[in-house]
Design a protein around this motif. Structure first.
Motif, PDB file in Angstrom:
ATOM      1  N   VAL A  91       0.542  -1.409   0.456  1.00  0.00           N
ATOM      2  CA  VAL A  91       0.452  -0.276  -0.094  1.00  0.00           C
ATOM      3  C   VAL A  91       0.904   1.047  -0.015  1.00  0.00           C
ATOM      4  CG1 VAL A  91      -1.682   1.804   1.312  1.00  0.00           C
ATOM      5  CG2 VAL A  91      -1.439  -0.893   1.071  1.00  0.00           C
ATOM      6  N   HIS A  92       2.043   1.152   0.912  1.00  0.00           N
ATOM      7  CA  HIS A  92       2.558   2.685   0.882  1.00  0.00           C
ATOM      8  C   HIS A  92       3.389   2.737  -0.199  1.00  0.00           C
ATOM      9  CE1 HIS A  92       5.672   5.722   2.948  1.00  0.00           C
ATOM     10  NE2 HIS A  92       6.626   4.860   2.414  1.00  0.00           N
ATOM     11  N   TYR A  98       4.374   5.393  -5.855  1.00  0.00           N
ATOM     12  CA  TYR A  98       4.158   5.090  -7.053  1.00  0.00           C
ATOM     13  C   TYR A  98       3.328   5.614  -7.824  1.00  0.00           C
ATOM     14  CZ  TYR A  98       3.796   2.004 -11.096  1.00  0.00           C
ATOM     15  OH  TYR A  98       4.112   1.381 -12.658  1.00  0.00           O
ATOM     16  N   LEU A  99       2.167   5.172  -7.079  1.00  0.00           N
ATOM     17  CA  LEU A  99       1.112   7.103  -7.641  1.00  0.00           C
ATOM     18  C   LEU A  99       1.820   8.375  -8.605  1.00  0.00           C
ATOM     19  CD1 LEU A  99      -1.844   5.073  -6.576  1.00  0.00           C
ATOM     20  CD2 LEU A  99      -1.175   4.692  -8.954  1.00  0.00           C
ATOM     21  N   ASP A 277      -6.389  15.522   4.787  1.00  0.00           N
ATOM     22  CA  ASP A 277      -6.053  14.626   4.451  1.00  0.00           C
ATOM     23  C   ASP A 277      -6.775  13.467   3.778  1.00  0.00           C
ATOM     24  OD1 ASP A 277      -3.102  15.269   4.671  1.00  0.00           O
ATOM     25  OD2 ASP A 277      -3.348  15.148   7.147  1.00  0.00           O
ATOM     26  N   LEU A 278      -6.688  12.636   2.982  1.00  0.00           N
ATOM     27  CA  LEU A 278      -8.111  11.659   2.846  1.00  0.00           C
ATOM     28  C   LEU A 278      -7.286  10.346   2.607  1.00  0.00           C
ATOM     29  CD1 LEU A 278      -9.428  12.979  -0.559  1.00  0.00           C
ATOM     30  CD2 LEU A 278     -10.910  12.920   2.307  1.00  0.00           C
ATOM     31  N   ASN A 279      -8.031   8.978   3.617  1.00  0.00           N
ATOM     32  CA  ASN A 279      -7.315   8.360   4.188  1.00  0.00           C
ATOM     33  C   ASN A 279      -7.761   7.220   3.027  1.00  0.00           C
ATOM     34  OD1 ASN A 279      -7.199   5.516   4.800  1.00  0.00           O
ATOM     35  ND2 ASN A 279      -6.984   5.408   6.496  1.00  0.00           N
ATOM     36  N   VAL A 280      -6.477   7.070   2.417  1.00  0.00           N
ATOM     37  CA  VAL A 280      -6.708   6.437   0.636  1.00  0.00           C
ATOM     38  C   VAL A 280      -5.609   4.278   0.927  1.00  0.00           C
ATOM     39  CG1 VAL A 280      -5.842   6.177  -1.835  1.00  0.00           C
ATOM     40  CG2 VAL A 280      -6.842   8.027  -0.969  1.00  0.00           C
ATOM     41  N   LEU A 281      -7.043   3.691   1.445  1.00  0.00           N
ATOM     42  CA  LEU A 281      -5.941   2.729   1.610  1.00  0.00           C
ATOM     43  C   LEU A 281      -5.330   2.063   2.850  1.00  0.00           C
ATOM     44  CD1 LEU A 281      -5.666   0.952  -1.884  1.00  0.00           C
ATOM     45  CD2 LEU A 281      -7.657   0.233  -0.297  1.00  0.00           C
ATOM     46  N   GLY A 282      -5.553   3.544   3.894  1.00  0.00           N
ATOM     47  CA  GLY A 282      -5.033   3.726   4.404  1.00  0.00           C
ATOM     48  C   GLY A 282      -3.882   3.973   5.032  1.00  0.00           C
ATOM     49  N   VAL A 283      -3.567   4.797   3.876  1.00  0.00           N
ATOM     50  CA  VAL A 283      -2.473   5.596   3.184  1.00  0.00           C
ATOM     51  C   VAL A 283      -3.121   7.495   3.083  1.00  0.00           C
ATOM     52  CG1 VAL A 283      -0.581   6.913   1.764  1.00  0.00           C
ATOM     53  CG2 VAL A 283      -1.062   4.646   2.421  1.00  0.00           C
ATOM     54  N   LYS A 284      -2.462   7.740   4.581  1.00  0.00           N
ATOM     55  CA  LYS A 284      -2.708   9.635   4.380  1.00  0.00           C
ATOM     56  C   LYS A 284      -2.373  10.071   3.524  1.00  0.00           C
ATOM     57  CE  LYS A 284      -3.885  10.516   9.255  1.00  0.00           C
ATOM     58  NZ  LYS A 284      -3.802  11.080  10.473  1.00  0.00           N
TER      59      LYS A 284
END
Length: 471
Positions: A91-92, A98-99, A277-284
């Motif tokens: 995820v990180h 990467y994205l 911040d938005l939580n995207v799959l557990g990542v802020k």
């Protein structure tokens, strides 16, 4: 199943394992041995050796091989540590690193591919040196990737009747893909991360100006002499494929406005910090970063929609280079995670002896070692997190780094930017330039062959820069 689809499903699966996964399941570098970095080493060796010993296998299956090395780390990580940790790494790596990386590359590659420089350019030493100088200057204005993708095609066309043209592309990687981007935070990702940490635009420009100019001028002089030697050696050149009556010109000019939009979006994400911040799959993920990536994709889409297909065809534009970079670097970001974690552990990690080399007995920084260690690791690890590791190791406070530790910050910045040129994976544009050149028929050296070029021409330069700027 494609590699991209597999990695996407792995990311979704990892994100579903538990709430707040990426924060709860980070790798603790102090508890990892260097054996965890073996998949990363295996991936690097695959990139180096497969194109030599099994080129057809690599050409058709490099994505699967890269995925195999990523799984060679993730599966033991899930078994010996725990699934949440392995999921957190995915995820990180995908969401936080990467994205944003691949979205920016995609936008720059797509937009620059819509700009066609026409005309009967002949690859003389004067013209080639001028194009390299122009590219190096543009690299700090639109990023090394933007400048490289804009100028590599006209440079290749200008030299398509030269028997000796490998050196032209190699020096293009040195100058345009790396060193030329050292003047501004826009130029190269490590400097942009420093900008986000509080290093001012003015500090970067004023302090990096002399090292960048020195390195570029020396390389341009060396290139001119080398290119002149090959030019004289070739004698009468074969017929130039470009018609003699082809006039110089630029088509798809509106794409320059889209490139300016890319630069603006990147600057916006660094200067506007709303704290949302938005939580995207557990990542802020900061809302400014999501907005930036949305703008970049929109600009790329606008370029695809507005640029005539005939223009891209004339540019010999295709998706091969960006697809190759996308697959390889997805696996690189995942497999290098334990190496970065061990580095971040500092004195508590298995690389403590290496980290100790940058400080004297009284704790004061050893600037030449900061330059060489940051640079050497940036040659193979992603230069952006490597920059952050040594930035935080030296102080981590931007104000202190720009004043008391200004010479140390200069050494870290120059090492991360300049030595990205030491290997094909040292900086993202390197692989893209190589792929485009090979598609145009240039017999580029292999992984170790390219490092040989870097050793001959860059190592003496870096020694000189150390003696002048980093003592």
């Amino acid at each position: 199943m494609s590699v991209a689809r597999t990695l996407f499903r792995l990311t979704l699966l990892a994100g579903a394992l538990s709430p707040g996964l990426a924060h709860a399941a980070g790798l603790d570098g102090s508890q990892l041995s260097l054996l965890w970095a073996l998949p990363f080493a295996g991936l690097l060796l695959s990139i180096a050796l497969f194109p030599i010993v099994a080129p057809e296998v690599w050409h058709h299956h490099f994505g699967k091989i890269s995925l195999g090395w990523a799984l060679a780390f993730l599966l033991p990580c899930a078994l010996w540590l725990d699934p949440a940790t392995a999921g957190g790494v995915v995820v990180h790596a995908m969401v936080d690193e990467y994205l944003p990386f691949i979205v920016l590359l995609f936008a720059l590659y797509t937009i620059s591919g819509g700009i066609l420089i026409t005309g009967n350019l002949h690859g003389s030493p004067v013209l080639n040196t001028g194009l390299l100088a122009l590219g190096a200057a543009c690299a700090s204005l639109m990023g090394t990737t933007g400048a490289a993708m804009l100028l590599i095609r006209p440079l290749l066309r200008a030299n398509d009747n030269r028997r000796h043209n490998v050196h032209v592309v190699v020096f293009f990687i040195f100058l345009v893909g790396n060193i030329g981007g050292g003047l501004t935070p826009i130029g190269d990702p490590p400097l942009f991360l420093g900008f986000l940490k509080g290093v001012s635009f003015a500090w970067t420009f004023s302090n990096m100006l002399l090292p960048v100019l020195t390195a570029c001028l020396i390389l341009l002089v060396v290139f001119y002499l080398l290119d002149s030697h090959y030019y004289r050696k070739e004698g009468v050149l074969p017929r130039d494929p470009t018609p003699d009556n082809a006039r110089l010109g630029i088509q798809g000019v509106f794409n320059f406005a889209l490139l300016a939009g890319v630069v603006g979006a990147v600057l916006m994400s660094g200067m506007w910090q709303p704290g949302l911040d938005l939580n995207v799959l557990g990542v802020k993920v900061g809302i400014q970063n999501l907005l930036r990536d949305g703008i970049l994709l929109t600009l790329a889409g606008a370029s695809l929609a507005l640029t005539p297909t005939t223009l891209r065809d004339a540019n010999e534009f295709n998706w091969g280079p960006i697809a190759e970079v996308g697959k390889l670097f997805a696996a690189i970001f995942i497999t290098m995670a334990p190496a970065i974690a061990i580095l971040r552990a500092g004195p508590q990690g298995d690389l403590a002896a290496l980290v100790a080399l940058v400080s004297s007995a009284d704790g004061s920084p050893i600037n030449p070692m900061y330059f060489w260690l940051t640079g050497s690791l940036s040659s193979f690890l992603d230069n952006a997190p490597t920059y952050l590791v040594f930035f935080n190791l030296a102080s981590g406070d931007a104000t202190q780094m720009m004043t008391e530790y200004s010479a140390t910050l200069l050494a870290i910045s120059a090492g991360a930017v300049f030595m990205g040129a030491n290997s094909y994976i040292g900086n993202a544009p390197n692989f893209m330039i190589k792929a485009i050149a090979e598609q145009r028929g240039v017999p580029m050296p292999g992984f170790f062959g390219y490092m040989g070029w870097a050793w001959v021409f860059l190592f003496p330069l870096f020694v000189l820069l150390t003696l002048v700027f980093f003592r």
